[in-house]
Motif scaffolding. Structure first.
Motif, PDB file in Angstrom:
ATOM      1  N   GLN A  28      14.585  24.732  -9.957  1.00 31.91           N
ATOM      2  CA  GLN A  28      14.800  24.129  -8.627  1.00 31.91           C
ATOM      3  C   GLN A  28      16.290  24.004  -8.286  1.00 31.91           C
ATOM      4  N   VAL A  29      17.019  25.048  -8.615  1.00 30.92           N
ATOM      5  CA  VAL A  29      18.466  25.001  -8.367  1.00 30.92           C
ATOM      6  C   VAL A  29      18.766  25.245  -6.882  1.00 30.92           C
ATOM      7  N   CYS A  30      19.502  24.321  -6.310  1.00 31.85           N
ATOM      8  CA  CYS A  30      19.939  24.454  -4.914  1.00 31.85           C
ATOM      9  C   CYS A  30      21.463  24.467  -4.886  1.00 31.85           C
ATOM     10  N   THR A  31      22.013  25.414  -4.143  1.00 29.14           N
ATOM     11  CA  THR A  31      23.472  25.511  -4.015  1.00 29.14           C
ATOM     12  C   THR A  31      23.821  25.659  -2.543  1.00 29.14           C
ATOM     13  N   ARG A  32      24.751  24.862  -2.114  1.00 30.72           N
ATOM     14  CA  ARG A  32      25.219  24.932  -0.725  1.00 30.72           C
ATOM     15  C   ARG A  32      26.734  25.010  -0.721  1.00 30.72           C
ATOM     16  N   PHE A  33      27.263  25.765   0.219  1.00 32.78           N
ATOM     17  CA  PHE A  33      28.691  25.677   0.532  1.00 32.78           C
ATOM     18  C   PHE A  33      28.750  25.208   1.981  1.00 32.78           C
ATOM     19  N   GLY A  34      29.026  23.937   2.200  1.00 32.44           N
ATOM     20  CA  GLY A  34      28.945  23.384   3.546  1.00 32.44           C
ATOM     21  C   GLY A  34      27.509  23.465   4.035  1.00 32.44           C
ATOM     22  N   SER A  35      27.316  24.099   5.168  1.00 35.58           N
ATOM     23  CA  SER A  35      25.959  24.206   5.712  1.00 35.58           C
ATOM     24  C   SER A  35      25.272  25.499   5.241  1.00 35.58           C
ATOM     25  N   HIS A  36      25.993  26.295   4.453  1.00 37.02           N
ATOM     26  CA  HIS A  36      25.450  27.586   4.004  1.00 37.02           C
ATOM     27  C   HIS A  36      24.623  27.394   2.724  1.00 37.02           C
ATOM     28  N   LEU A  37      23.320  27.576   2.844  1.00 31.05           N
ATOM     29  CA  LEU A  37      22.437  27.436   1.678  1.00 31.05           C
ATOM     30  C   LEU A  37      22.392  28.766   0.934  1.00 31.05           C
ATOM     31  N   VAL A  38      22.860  28.762  -0.307  1.00 35.65           N
ATOM     32  CA  VAL A  38      22.917  30.013  -1.083  1.00 35.65           C
ATOM     33  C   VAL A  38      21.705  30.139  -2.016  1.00 35.65           C
ATOM     34  N   HIS A  39      21.361  29.093  -2.728  1.00 38.88           N
ATOM     35  CA  HIS A  39      20.168  29.096  -3.600  1.00 38.88           C
ATOM     36  C   HIS A  39      19.242  27.976  -3.132  1.00 38.88           C
ATOM     37  N   ASP A  40      17.991  28.359  -2.912  1.00 39.21           N
ATOM     38  CA  ASP A  40      17.032  27.389  -2.380  1.00 39.21           C
ATOM     39  C   ASP A  40      15.905  27.191  -3.402  1.00 39.21           C
TER      40      ASP A  40
ATOM     41  N   ARG B  19      29.070  23.683 -10.217  1.00 33.83           N
ATOM     42  CA  ARG B  19      27.938  22.766 -10.361  1.00 33.83           C
ATOM     43  C   ARG B  19      27.024  22.883  -9.142  1.00 33.83           C
ATOM     44  N   PRO B  20      25.739  23.144  -9.359  1.00 35.22           N
ATOM     45  CA  PRO B  20      24.849  23.240  -8.207  1.00 35.22           C
ATOM     46  C   PRO B  20      24.673  21.879  -7.551  1.00 35.22           C
ATOM     47  N   ASP B  21      24.142  21.876  -6.339  1.00 36.02           N
ATOM     48  CA  ASP B  21      23.933  20.602  -5.646  1.00 36.02           C
ATOM     49  C   ASP B  21      22.776  19.831  -6.261  1.00 36.02           C
ATOM     50  N   SER B  22      21.764  20.557  -6.726  1.00 32.96           N
ATOM     51  CA  SER B  22      20.648  19.891  -7.409  1.00 32.96           C
ATOM     52  C   SER B  22      19.935  20.899  -8.304  1.00 32.96           C
ATOM     53  N   GLY B  23      19.015  20.385  -9.115  1.00 28.66           N
ATOM     54  CA  GLY B  23      18.280  21.242 -10.043  1.00 28.66           C
ATOM     55  C   GLY B  23      18.770  21.053 -11.460  1.00 28.66           C
ATOM     56  N   SER B  24      18.176  21.820 -12.388  1.00 30.02           N
ATOM     57  CA  SER B  24      18.580  21.709 -13.787  1.00 30.02           C
ATOM     58  C   SER B  24      18.845  23.098 -14.369  1.00 30.02           C
ATOM     59  N   ILE B  25      19.782  23.140 -15.309  1.00 30.44           N
ATOM     60  CA  ILE B  25      20.150  24.408 -15.965  1.00 30.44           C
ATOM     61  C   ILE B  25      20.280  24.159 -17.458  1.00 30.44           C
ATOM     62  N   LYS B  26      19.444  24.857 -18.232  1.00 28.66           N
ATOM     63  CA  LYS B  26      19.571  24.789 -19.688  1.00 28.66           C
ATOM     64  C   LYS B  26      19.980  26.160 -20.198  1.00 28.66           C
ATOM     65  N   ILE B  27      21.048  26.183 -20.986  1.00 25.39           N
ATOM     66  CA  ILE B  27      21.481  27.427 -21.608  1.00 25.39           C
ATOM     67  C   ILE B  27      21.457  27.215 -23.117  1.00 25.39           C
ATOM     68  N   LEU B  28      20.779  28.095 -23.824  1.00 24.89           N
ATOM     69  CA  LEU B  28      20.627  27.990 -25.281  1.00 24.89           C
ATOM     70  C   LEU B  28      20.154  26.588 -25.662  1.00 24.89           C
ATOM     71  N   GLY B  29      19.257  26.065 -24.836  1.00 22.41           N
ATOM     72  CA  GLY B  29      18.630  24.782 -25.123  1.00 22.41           C
ATOM     73  C   GLY B  29      19.439  23.562 -24.710  1.00 22.41           C
ATOM     74  N   THR B  30      20.648  23.792 -24.172  1.00 19.38           N
ATOM     75  CA  THR B  30      21.506  22.658 -23.794  1.00 19.38           C
ATOM     76  C   THR B  30      21.549  22.495 -22.272  1.00 19.38           C
ATOM     77  N   ASP B  31      21.402  21.266 -21.842  1.00 21.20           N
ATOM     78  CA  ASP B  31      21.507  20.952 -20.415  1.00 21.20           C
ATOM     79  C   ASP B  31      22.980  21.022 -20.029  1.00 21.20           C
ATOM     80  N   VAL B  32      23.376  22.117 -19.361  1.00 18.04           N
ATOM     81  CA  VAL B  32      24.807  22.316 -19.098  1.00 18.04           C
ATOM     82  C   VAL B  32      25.338  21.393 -17.996  1.00 18.04           C
ATOM     83  N   LEU B  33      24.431  20.703 -17.321  1.00 19.63           N
ATOM     84  CA  LEU B  33      24.898  19.774 -16.284  1.00 19.63           C
ATOM     85  C   LEU B  33      25.139  18.383 -16.856  1.00 19.63           C
TER      86      LEU B  33
END
Ligand SMILES: Nc1ncnc2c1ncn2[C@@H]1O[C@H](COP(=O)(O)OP(=O)(O)OP(=O)(O)O)[C@@H](O)[C@H]1O
Ligand SMILES: [Mg+2]
Length: 206
Positions: free
Chosen positions: A23-35, A69-83
């Motif tokens: 559920q990764v969401c990324t925005r730059f201002g009003s521009h939604l890049v990942h929904d 850093r994304p605006d929301s969501g979770s990211i695990k890399i090699l089992g580690t929560d990178v956020l």
């Protein structure tokens, strides 16, 4: 329909997940890049992301390697929560992956050998002589002539820059290799050769 079970449990086990995005969401201002993006990559898998220019591929990679850093969501890399990692955990994690950036990302003031040796200087206790030897080996492995080690990034062709960047990404024998547009801008022959070579490197790593 029936789902067959394997009583002897001889079915191959699913490899561990090395990248998990939810559920990764990324925005730059009003521009939604990942929904609300979900993504899973298993160990041993070669996973390609394809999309138009500006669709968010590099940003996604930067989020995986803790540069954005994304605006929301979770990211695990090699089992580690990178956020939610500490600086110490982040330092350890960075040793476990290699990155080839879209534009090479080599330091212009360092020659290729020193660029490739940089991760070894940063993350290992190897002495200078050994670091130079490992760097020379990675440079050869990348398909560059040994003399390229003494050249500076501005003296390299586009294909040579990609190979030098790949040599640096491989410096620490990483568990994960991130390649951002490894063949963009190369002629078709060079792109095919580099693709074959990348696949060889990845099978060598895994
Ligand atoms: N730091 C930033 N500030 C503002 N907007 C940004 C930033 N970084 C990326 N963007 C925007 O986010 C979108 C995705 O950019 P990104 O570089 O991830 O695309 P891409 O898929 O890698 O494109 P390309 O194939 O051209 O490399 C673009 O519209 C870009 O302008
Ligand atoms: Mg990009």
């Amino acid at each position: 329909m029936q789902i067959a079970t394997d009583p002897a449990n001889t079915a191959p086990q699913k490899n561990p997940t090395v990248i998990e995005m939810r559920q990764v969401c990324t925005r730059f201002g009003s521009h939604l890049v990942h929904d609300a993006l979900d993504l899973d990559v298993q160990r041993g898998e070669i996973f390609a992301i394809v999309g138009g220019s500006g669709s968010g591929k590099s940003t996604l990679l930067r989020e995986m390697i803790m540069l954005h850093r994304p605006d929301s969501g979770s990211i695990k890399i090699l089992g580690t929560d990178v956020l939610a990692v500490s600086q110490e955990e982040a330092h350890v994690l960075r040793q476990r992956w290699g990155v080839m950036f879209q534009h090479g990302g080599l330091f212009g003031t360092l020659n290729v050998r020193d660029n490739v040796g940089l991760p070894l200087r940063e993350h290992t206790d190897l002495d200078d002589r050994l670091i130079d030897e490992v760097a020379a080996w990675k440079i050869t492995l990348s398909g560059l002539e040994p003399e390229a080690g003494m050249q500076y990034p501005t003296e390299l062709s586009g294909g040579m820059l990609k190979r030098a960047s790949m040599a640096r990404a491989l410096a620490l024998d990483p568990e994960l290799l991130f390649l951002d547009e490894p063949t963009a801008g190369l002629d078709p022959g060079g792109a095919a050769a580099l693709t074959l070579w990348c696949a060889t490197c990845m099978s060598y790593i895994s």
